[in-house]
Design an enzyme around this catalytic site. Sequence first.
Site: not given
Ligand code: AMP
Length: 278
Positions: A147, A61, A185, A37, A153, A30, A150
């Site tokens: 990741g 979501q 995050s 990421h 997820q 996102m 989550d």
């Molecule tokens: P998001 O942009 O928050 O939807 O995350 C996109 C992807 O990045 C998802 O698969 C998350 O689980 C992963 N992600 C977010 N934060 C982390 C982190 N600290 N370490 C590894 N992966 C992450």
Amino acid sequence: MHIFRTIKEVKSFVDEKKQLGNVIGFVPTMGALHQGHISLIETSRKQTDITICSIFVNPTQFNNADDLKHYPRTPDTDIQMLQDAKCDILYMPDVNDIYPNNETQQFDFGKIGNVLEGEHRPGHFNGVGQVVSILLKGIQPHKAFFGSKDYQQVMIVKELVKQQNLSIDIISCPILREPDGLAMSSRNKRLTVEERKVASLIPIIMKKAADLAREKGVTYAKLYVDEQIHQQPLMKLDYYEICDFESLDSLQDIYNKRAISLIAVFVGAVRLIDNLEI
Ligand code: AMP
């Protein structure tokens, strides 16, 4: 790096590359990218020939309009970071490209969809199911990288792929943390300096609670977390659970079991999640 705005363009690029025998990796995000990421992009680059990243703040979501409104958006920095990471394709769609007919799809992920985040953010996983299903079917990568921050997820996405018979490998990648232990995050960007300081207690409390769960039991560990968070005026506990690693059943004891602890905490107005295997 090519930037595409429509899934049709991405798909025709993917088809061409597949015909040449390339393995395609996909990292949905996102945006408001951070090193967590980028670690997914790096893993994809190691395991595949072409890496596609998507940036789409998926409205379906979010069960909280304010959270969606304030979700950080940093497209220029994101593009630069992906270029530096040698990502091949960035798919940055408009909402109409993902949901052209405004159709909604209903999913039933069973028990794993109804606990923890499913219980505390009603509709969240249905929204995740909608967007991930559209992205995976539209792009048809060989592998998709998620990741384990989550954690639930990843389980939901694996279940989705099973239910929809998609032949895509779902790869779970480790949590990247800040030097003080806070899980990276996008939402960390919303914390004030003071909130950010307090947020660093989350991994410390979780680690201590995991030790207590082993030494004194699950109830003791839960009480400890309750107490510690309660002592912080800037924090509010949404949930802390110790669950079976696979079923996400809440555990009363962890003897001879593979357990994982999962937490959701409000720090000010920002809701953060984390997890730790016990
Ligand atoms: P998001 O942009 O928050 O939807 O995350 C996109 C992807 O990045 C998802 O698969 C998350 O689980 C992963 N992600 C977010 N934060 C982390 C982190 N600290 N370490 C590894 N992966 C992450």
